[in-house]
Motif scaffolding. Sequence first.
Motif, PDB file in Angstrom:
ATOM      1  N   MET A  94       0.832  -1.203   0.000  1.00 18.11           N
ATOM      2  CA  MET A  94       0.000   0.000   0.000  1.00 18.11           C
ATOM      3  C   MET A  94       0.865   1.250   0.000  1.00 18.11           C
ATOM      4  SD  MET A  94      -3.306   0.541  -0.029  1.00 18.11           S
ATOM      5  CE  MET A  94      -3.401   2.077  -0.950  1.00 18.11           C
ATOM      6  N   GLY A  95       0.678   2.099  -1.021  1.00 15.92           N
ATOM      7  CA  GLY A  95       1.557   3.240  -1.211  1.00 15.92           C
ATOM      8  C   GLY A  95       2.828   2.772  -1.892  1.00 15.92           C
ATOM      9  N   CYS A  96       2.650   1.971  -2.932  1.00 21.96           N
ATOM     10  CA  CYS A  96       3.761   1.248  -3.567  1.00 21.96           C
ATOM     11  C   CYS A  96       4.749   2.129  -4.311  1.00 21.96           C
ATOM     12  CB  CYS A  96       3.211   0.195  -4.525  1.00 21.96           C
ATOM     13  SG  CYS A  96       2.331   0.886  -5.960  1.00 21.96           S
ATOM     14  N   GLY A  97       4.383   3.384  -4.598  1.00 23.44           N
ATOM     15  CA  GLY A  97       5.285   4.250  -5.340  1.00 23.44           C
ATOM     16  C   GLY A  97       5.621   3.674  -6.701  1.00 23.44           C
ATOM     17  N   ASP A 105      -1.324   2.783  -5.163  1.00 24.16           N
ATOM     18  CA  ASP A 105      -0.834   4.126  -4.882  1.00 24.16           C
ATOM     19  C   ASP A 105      -1.843   5.145  -5.408  1.00 24.16           C
ATOM     20  OD1 ASP A 105       2.228   5.214  -4.112  1.00 24.16           O
ATOM     21  OD2 ASP A 105       0.982   6.670  -5.170  1.00 24.16           O
ATOM     22  N   LEU A 106      -1.885   6.310  -4.781  1.00 19.39           N
ATOM     23  CA  LEU A 106      -2.801   7.374  -5.220  1.00 19.39           C
ATOM     24  C   LEU A 106      -2.346   8.036  -6.511  1.00 19.39           C
ATOM     25  CD1 LEU A 106      -4.016   9.506  -2.162  1.00 19.39           C
ATOM     26  CD2 LEU A 106      -5.415   8.411  -3.902  1.00 19.39           C
ATOM     27  N   SER A 107      -1.041   8.010  -6.755  1.00 20.03           N
ATOM     28  CA  SER A 107      -0.468   8.710  -7.907  1.00 20.03           C
ATOM     29  C   SER A 107      -0.518   7.878  -9.188  1.00 20.03           C
ATOM     30  CB  SER A 107       0.993   9.082  -7.614  1.00 20.03           C
ATOM     31  OG  SER A 107       1.649   9.514  -8.778  1.00 20.03           O
ATOM     32  N   PHE A 111      -0.833  -3.528 -10.433  1.00 18.59           N
ATOM     33  CA  PHE A 111      -0.774  -2.199  -9.838  1.00 18.59           C
ATOM     34  C   PHE A 111      -2.083  -1.456 -10.081  1.00 18.59           C
ATOM     35  CE2 PHE A 111       3.745  -3.206 -10.491  1.00 18.59           C
ATOM     36  CZ  PHE A 111       4.210  -2.979  -9.203  1.00 18.59           C
ATOM     37  N   ILE A 112      -2.605  -0.843  -9.019  1.00 23.44           N
ATOM     38  CA  ILE A 112      -3.874  -0.127  -9.109  1.00 23.44           C
ATOM     39  C   ILE A 112      -3.762   1.242  -8.435  1.00 23.44           C
ATOM     40  CG2 ILE A 112      -5.228  -2.265  -9.166  1.00 23.44           C
ATOM     41  CD1 ILE A 112      -5.916  -1.730  -6.183  1.00 23.44           C
ATOM     42  N   VAL A 113      -4.564   2.174  -8.915  1.00 25.88           N
ATOM     43  CA  VAL A 113      -4.670   3.479  -8.263  1.00 25.88           C
ATOM     44  C   VAL A 113      -5.690   3.328  -7.141  1.00 25.88           C
ATOM     45  CG1 VAL A 113      -5.324   5.893  -8.533  1.00 25.88           C
ATOM     46  CG2 VAL A 113      -4.115   4.718 -10.390  1.00 25.88           C
ATOM     47  N   ALA A 114      -5.266   3.584  -5.914  1.00 27.50           N
ATOM     48  CA  ALA A 114      -6.160   3.379  -4.777  1.00 27.50           C
ATOM     49  C   ALA A 114      -5.737   4.230  -3.584  1.00 27.50           C
ATOM     50  CB  ALA A 114      -6.192   1.901  -4.385  1.00 27.50           C
ATOM     51  N   ASP A 115      -6.712   4.540  -2.745  1.00 26.19           N
ATOM     52  CA  ASP A 115      -6.519   5.338  -1.543  1.00 26.19           C
ATOM     53  C   ASP A 115      -6.537   4.425  -0.324  1.00 26.19           C
ATOM     54  OD1 ASP A 115      -6.665   7.115   0.584  1.00 26.19           O
ATOM     55  OD2 ASP A 115      -8.215   8.370  -0.337  1.00 26.19           O
ATOM     56  N   ILE A 116      -5.557   4.536   0.542  1.00 31.37           N
ATOM     57  CA  ILE A 116      -5.482   3.690   1.736  1.00 31.37           C
ATOM     58  C   ILE A 116      -6.671   3.911   2.674  1.00 31.37           C
ATOM     59  CG2 ILE A 116      -4.139   5.318   3.140  1.00 31.37           C
ATOM     60  CD1 ILE A 116      -2.547   2.881   4.185  1.00 31.37           C
ATOM     61  N   GLU A 117      -7.325   5.072   2.546  1.00 33.56           N
ATOM     62  CA  GLU A 117      -8.486   5.359   3.380  1.00 33.56           C
ATOM     63  C   GLU A 117      -9.771   4.761   2.807  1.00 33.56           C
ATOM     64  OE1 GLU A 117      -8.793   9.530   4.176  1.00 33.56           O
ATOM     65  OE2 GLU A 117      -6.664   9.723   4.683  1.00 33.56           O
ATOM     66  N   ASP A 118      -9.703   4.253   1.592  1.00 32.74           N
ATOM     67  CA  ASP A 118     -10.878   3.656   0.938  1.00 32.74           C
ATOM     68  C   ASP A 118     -10.389   2.651  -0.103  1.00 32.74           C
ATOM     69  OD1 ASP A 118     -13.458   3.124   0.121  1.00 32.74           O
ATOM     70  OD2 ASP A 118     -13.636   4.919  -1.127  1.00 32.74           O
ATOM     71  N   ARG A 130      -9.718  -4.442   7.433  1.00 34.30           N
ATOM     72  CA  ARG A 130     -10.823  -5.018   6.666  1.00 34.30           C
ATOM     73  C   ARG A 130     -10.331  -5.926   5.549  1.00 34.30           C
ATOM     74  NH1 ARG A 130     -13.289  -4.045   1.990  1.00 34.30           N
ATOM     75  NH2 ARG A 130     -12.026  -2.173   1.552  1.00 34.30           N
ATOM     76  N   VAL A 131      -9.315  -5.499   4.807  1.00 33.51           N
ATOM     77  CA  VAL A 131      -8.855  -6.279   3.650  1.00 33.51           C
ATOM     78  C   VAL A 131      -7.812  -7.338   4.028  1.00 33.51           C
ATOM     79  CG1 VAL A 131      -9.364  -4.394   2.053  1.00 33.51           C
ATOM     80  CG2 VAL A 131      -7.053  -4.616   2.979  1.00 33.51           C
ATOM     81  N   LEU A 132      -7.314  -7.267   5.259  1.00 35.18           N
ATOM     82  CA  LEU A 132      -6.350  -8.263   5.738  1.00 35.18           C
ATOM     83  C   LEU A 132      -7.098  -9.479   6.286  1.00 35.18           C
ATOM     84  CD1 LEU A 132      -3.244  -8.494   6.083  1.00 35.18           C
ATOM     85  CD2 LEU A 132      -3.535  -7.560   8.387  1.00 35.18           C
ATOM     86  N   LYS A 133      -6.611 -10.660   5.968  1.00 31.11           N
ATOM     87  CA  LYS A 133      -7.240 -11.879   6.455  1.00 31.11           C
ATOM     88  C   LYS A 133      -7.069 -11.995   7.968  1.00 31.11           C
ATOM     89  CE  LYS A 133      -6.303 -14.511   2.197  1.00 31.11           C
ATOM     90  NZ  LYS A 133      -5.558 -15.660   1.623  1.00 31.11           N
ATOM     91  N   PRO A 134      -7.971 -12.739   8.654  1.00 34.80           N
ATOM     92  CA  PRO A 134      -7.756 -13.011  10.071  1.00 34.80           C
ATOM     93  C   PRO A 134      -6.381 -13.665  10.263  1.00 34.80           C
ATOM     94  CG  PRO A 134      -9.963 -13.665   9.415  1.00 34.80           C
ATOM     95  CD  PRO A 134      -9.227 -13.320   8.153  1.00 34.80           C
ATOM     96  N   ASN A 135      -5.634 -13.198  11.223  1.00 40.97           N
ATOM     97  CA  ASN A 135      -4.259 -13.646  11.486  1.00 40.97           C
ATOM     98  C   ASN A 135      -3.260 -13.158  10.434  1.00 40.97           C
ATOM     99  OD1 ASN A 135      -4.984 -15.062  13.847  1.00 40.97           O
ATOM    100  ND2 ASN A 135      -5.525 -16.879  12.658  1.00 40.97           N
ATOM    101  N   GLY A 136      -3.718 -12.331   9.499  1.00 38.34           N
ATOM    102  CA  GLY A 136      -2.807 -11.749   8.514  1.00 38.34           C
ATOM    103  C   GLY A 136      -1.837 -10.786   9.190  1.00 38.34           C
ATOM    104  N   ILE A 137      -0.771 -10.442   8.478  1.00 42.05           N
ATOM    105  CA  ILE A 137       0.309  -9.641   9.070  1.00 42.05           C
ATOM    106  C   ILE A 137       0.403  -8.252   8.430  1.00 42.05           C
ATOM    107  CG2 ILE A 137       2.784  -9.519   9.539  1.00 42.05           C
ATOM    108  CD1 ILE A 137       1.373 -11.777  11.018  1.00 42.05           C
ATOM    109  N   LEU A 138       0.446  -7.242   9.285  1.00 39.56           N
ATOM    110  CA  LEU A 138       0.662  -5.861   8.857  1.00 39.56           C
ATOM    111  C   LEU A 138       2.097  -5.469   9.172  1.00 39.56           C
ATOM    112  CD1 LEU A 138      -0.214  -2.967   7.980  1.00 39.56           C
ATOM    113  CD2 LEU A 138      -0.940  -2.605  10.358  1.00 39.56           C
TER     114      LEU A 138
END
Length: 258
Positions: free
Chosen positions: A47-50, A70-72, A94-101, A132-140
């Motif tokens: 997320m925010g892959c640049g 990434d938003l850009s 790769f997709i254009v996406a906002d971490i808040e949505d 929300r998008v991370l699986k149960p027991n997934g790692i951040l």
Amino acid sequence: MLRHKKVSFFEAVSMLGSGDTHPDGFASTKKMLTNVSIKESDVVLDMGCGTGKTSCYIAEHFGCRVVGADLSVGMISSATERAKKKSISNMVEFIVADIEDIPIVENSFDYIFVESVLIYVDKKKAFSEMKRVLKPNGILCFNEFTWLKKPKSLLVQKTKDVLDAPAEILMTDDWDLLVRENGFIDIRSTTARFRMNLYYQIKKLSAQGLRSFYILYKSIMNPNILKKIFEIKQHFQKNSEYFGYSIFIAQNAKNEIL
């Protein structure tokens, strides 16, 4: 005489195509990766892959599927081109996406990596979406700027001005509290001083290999890029005792902690 418009921090990053502008560069990315166990069957969100450096590295070294967001539009274009050159377009999307949505269904990812993004966004919304998008027991896993000691309001505002964004940097304990409050457990973290000395910058640039010549050429052709880079460097050097970075690795609890 050719005139160049003023360049923001994010525009400079996009123009240079640098893939590791987060604290401690790609060394911190590798540090995070050595502390997790990604499998080929895993699905990873960067997320925010640049420009896609981390996304492509993960796909190449672990053989798993990666989604870079990434938003850009410019960053996503550069990232897509990077994957094509490495012949791994079938493994990385790769997709254009906002971490808040995040436009992805819940429980989609085994891992989420975030590098130098959370200080610029609404943290409550970002953590809610990542959970929300991370699986149960997934790692951040995330790497963000950290105050090593409490700053004065003048330094906080100057930092926002230099980074061209309403950046909200936290202290390590505050990052830890934020992670816990949003339903993550088994938290591991490390904090280090952020380096901006000349030796570190030369080492970081040389790590780009042949691409370092391209970065230098782009900087010379547009002096405002160099001006912005030096502005940031001087600010962080002058206030080096305040700036650090924290790497956090935490597990998404099966059931949200109330």
